[in-house]
Motif scaffolding. Structure first.
Motif, short mmCIF file in Angstrom:
data_model
loop_
_atom_site.label_atom_id
_atom_site.label_comp_id
_atom_site.label_asym_id
_atom_site.label_seq_id
_atom_site.Cartn_x
_atom_site.Cartn_y
_atom_site.Cartn_z
N LEU A 33 -3.04 4.69 5.16
CA LEU A 33 -4.19 5.29 4.48
C LEU A 33 -3.96 6.77 4.18
N ALA A 44 -4.30 -11.50 -2.88
CA ALA A 44 -5.38 -11.31 -1.90
C ALA A 44 -6.21 -10.07 -2.20
N GLN A 45 -5.56 -8.99 -2.60
CA GLN A 45 -6.33 -7.75 -2.74
C GLN A 45 -7.16 -7.72 -4.03
N ARG A 46 -7.01 -8.75 -4.85
CA ARG A 46 -7.92 -8.85 -6.01
C ARG A 46 -9.31 -9.29 -5.57
N PHE A 47 -9.38 -10.03 -4.50
CA PHE A 47 -10.65 -10.62 -4.07
C PHE A 47 -11.18 -10.04 -2.77
N SER A 48 -10.26 -9.60 -1.94
CA SER A 48 -10.65 -9.27 -0.57
C SER A 48 -11.57 -8.05 -0.53
N PRO A 49 -12.65 -8.12 0.24
CA PRO A 49 -13.53 -6.97 0.35
C PRO A 49 -13.01 -5.90 1.31
N SER A 50 -12.09 -6.27 2.20
CA SER A 50 -11.65 -5.29 3.20
C SER A 50 -10.15 -5.44 3.48
N PHE A 51 -9.62 -4.50 4.23
CA PHE A 51 -8.19 -4.54 4.55
C PHE A 51 -7.88 -5.71 5.49
N LYS A 52 -8.78 -5.90 6.45
CA LYS A 52 -8.56 -6.98 7.42
C LYS A 52 -8.54 -8.34 6.71
N ARG A 93 -4.16 -1.66 13.21
CA ARG A 93 -5.05 -0.50 13.05
C ARG A 93 -4.23 0.78 12.89
N THR A 129 -7.83 -8.79 3.64
CA THR A 129 -6.63 -8.84 2.80
C THR A 129 -5.47 -9.44 3.59
N GLN A 184 0.83 -1.21 0.00
CA GLN A 184 0.00 0.00 0.00
C GLN A 184 0.86 1.26 0.00
N PHE A 217 -2.45 0.69 9.54
CA PHE A 217 -3.43 0.94 8.48
C PHE A 217 -3.73 2.43 8.37
N PHE A 221 -14.32 -8.25 -9.69
CA PHE A 221 -14.49 -6.83 -9.49
C PHE A 221 -14.31 -6.10 -10.81
#
Lengths: 276, 253
Positions: free
Chosen positions: A161, A211-219, A154, A221, A36, A157, A270
């Protein structure tokens, strides 16, 4: 030795499994934040300096893991310092450490006359020859990293961010960034014996990319990337045993295949997503 | 907020030159100015990210860097400052704003999660709570970021170009949220923008910064009547005045 089915019935395979799982689970946890921050190659930069640390250890007759850990930690903190102070762009700082690290490693190796299997095992990994002590060290480093990330994710992140907003909110952004750099150094040293210095960053980056291709959230991921890393380690070891392949490279190739499948599948999952 | 004779320079380049103004609690104030006027540097000083070279800045009577309860300052950065393709949901982004209250290592409590839900409802983003931020439109993303700044319950909210590239619907929701915060929660708002059409009737004051100096301070109506002769960057003015009576052709420049 624990009774396990093929291909983990022998002790050297069980030690390899222990080291592989420790790195496979923990490296993507750290890599998620590096990706990130667009510092995907940070592990590579630190890995090259760790190689110089290994060479220094062999020259001085000290256990190379200690010298590699020291060199990696110093280089990680220096890269972060250069980046945060704007003294050098992230990629330029990494390039500097790439070249200085590998050049120092070559010179020190030449001085010690140790350009042999010992040093090559750190360059390309030697997971099938790790001792019980090595496997325990790798497991401790991996476990410690995972615990620190679980506690601090947290804050990390928030800093990833929006670093400036995190500073305004009073978060210790410099401390968190330095902590992330230090964790990267720890993982590099742990992964050095599993996949080798040259591939050390792959386990931090490829599982995260998948992972970030499918994951809905950071957690999720973080969780999926760890699962992909662990799967890559296990499948890589099985394939290496079955077809007598180099295990480090095979583990990374498995991670790359999962990444490619995820990239193709993620486009369907997505649509319209632009992901790096 | 009290700013007194504040100056700042990058080397020999004087960016802020004796800036003086104050903002009372519960006021809604806008800061305008052309690119390069020193707005960003002034913001950094106000937020405690950069020390002033000369003069002083006080928030609640202390230097911004010495404000211990950092949650009292809410900050919405320009969207370009955000890692906007990060795989994070709207809820996770808003929850990150709550860390100013909870501490970065602690789990959020039920009260924190309630505050997160309320902040998302205020900005009407709760229906996208579990969607990735990067899948929302620019206006929806901006509303999520304002919810992130609000969730800690700040006393002062500073927004940097929050409506740049935002659709009309989001601008209306944005305006309602800001006005609601000032009126209902007594939050002080400092809005840095080129676009004031949506909030022009709600502002208590506009400050215009040019070449590091405050060149206008007054009501929006006064600015539309006389401000155009202040010589602010001509390309910025038509955008500010969008929706107002004047057009670029009317400007006596």
């Amino acid at each position: 030795m624990i009774p396990l089915p093929w291909p983990f019935e022998r002790q050297y395979m069980q030690l390899a499994l222990m080291g592989g799982l420790a790195v496979g689970i923990s490296a993507p946890l750290v890599g998620t934040f590096l990706v990130q921050k667009r510092l995907s190659l940070m592990g590579d930069g630190i890995g090259h300096v760790a190689f110089a640390g290994v060479a220094a250890g062999l020259l001085a007759g000290v256990w190379p893991i200690w010298t590699a850990l020291g060199a990696a930690a110093v280089s990680a903190c220096t890269i972060e310092w250069l980046r945060s102070r704007g003294r050098a762009g992230g990629d330029l700082a990494l390039a500097l450490f790439f070249y200085v690290g590998i050049a120092s490693g070559v010179v020190l190796t030449g001085l010690s006359g140790s350009l042999n299997g010992g040093i090559l095992s750190y360059l390309f990994g030697s997971i099938l020859t790790v001792t019980p002590g090595d496997a325990r060290s790798i497991a401790i480093l991996g476990f410690t990293t995972a615990v620190v990330v679980i506690i601090g994710w947290r804050g990390l992140f928030s800093a990833v961010l929006d670093e400036e907003a995190a500073r305004v909110a009073g978060l210790p952004v410099d401390f968190l960034n330095l902590g992330l750099a230090a964790l990267t150094a720890v993982i590099v040293v742990a992964a050095m014996q599993v996949v080798g210095v040259l591939l050390v960053a792959a386990l931090m980056v490829l599982p995260v990319g998948a992972a970030q291709r499918f994951s809905p959230s950071f957690k999720t991921t973080l969780i999926i990337a760890s699962a992909v890393g662990a799967t890559s380690a296990v499948v890589g070891l099985v394939a290496a045993r079955q077809w007598n392949l180099a295990p480090g490279g095979t583990i990374v190739l498995v991670a790359a295949v999962i990444f490619i499948i995820a990239a193709v599948g993620g486009r369907w999952h997505f649509p319209g997503f632009s992901r790096r | 907020m009290a700013v007194d004779a504040l100056s700042f320079s990058y080397g020999s380049d004087l960016v802020l030159d004796g800036v003086t103004f104050s903002i009372e609690a519960s006021q809604f104030v806008a800061l305008a100015g052309p690119n390069g006027s020193g707005k960003s540097t002034l913001l950094r000083v106000l937020l405690g990210l950069t020390p002033p070279a000369a003069g002083s800045c006080r928030l609640w009577g202390v230097d911004p860097r010495a404000v211990a309860e950092r949650w009292r300052i809410g900050y919405v950065a320009q969207r370009s400052a955000l890692a906007d393709d990060i795989p994070a949901t709207v809820r996770e982004v808003v929850m990150a704003g709550r860390l100013a209250r909870r501490g970065w290592w602690r789990r959020l409590t039920a009260a924190d999660l309630k505050a997160v839900d309320e902040a998302m409802e205020t900005l009407a983003v709760e229906q996208w709570a579990d969607r990735r931020l990067s899948m929302l439109s620019g206006g929806q993303q901006q509303r999520a970021l304002i919810a992130k700044a609000l969730v800690a319950g700040p006393d002062l909210l500073i927004l940097d170009e929050p409506t740049a590239g935002v659709d009309a619907d989001s601008q209306r929701l944005f305006r309602n949220a800001l006005v609601g915060m000032v009126r209902d929660r007594s939050v002080t708002v400092l809005l840095v923008s080129h676009e004031f059409a949506a909030v022009a009737d709600d502002l208590d004051r506009i400050l215009v910064l040019k070449q590091g100096r405050i060149v206008f301070e007054g009501l929006p109506q006064q600015l539309t009547a006389t401000g155009v002769s202040l010589g602010v960057h001509t390309y910025d003015l038509p955008v500010w005045l969008e929706g107002r009576a004047m057009t670029p052709d009317d400007l006596p420049l």
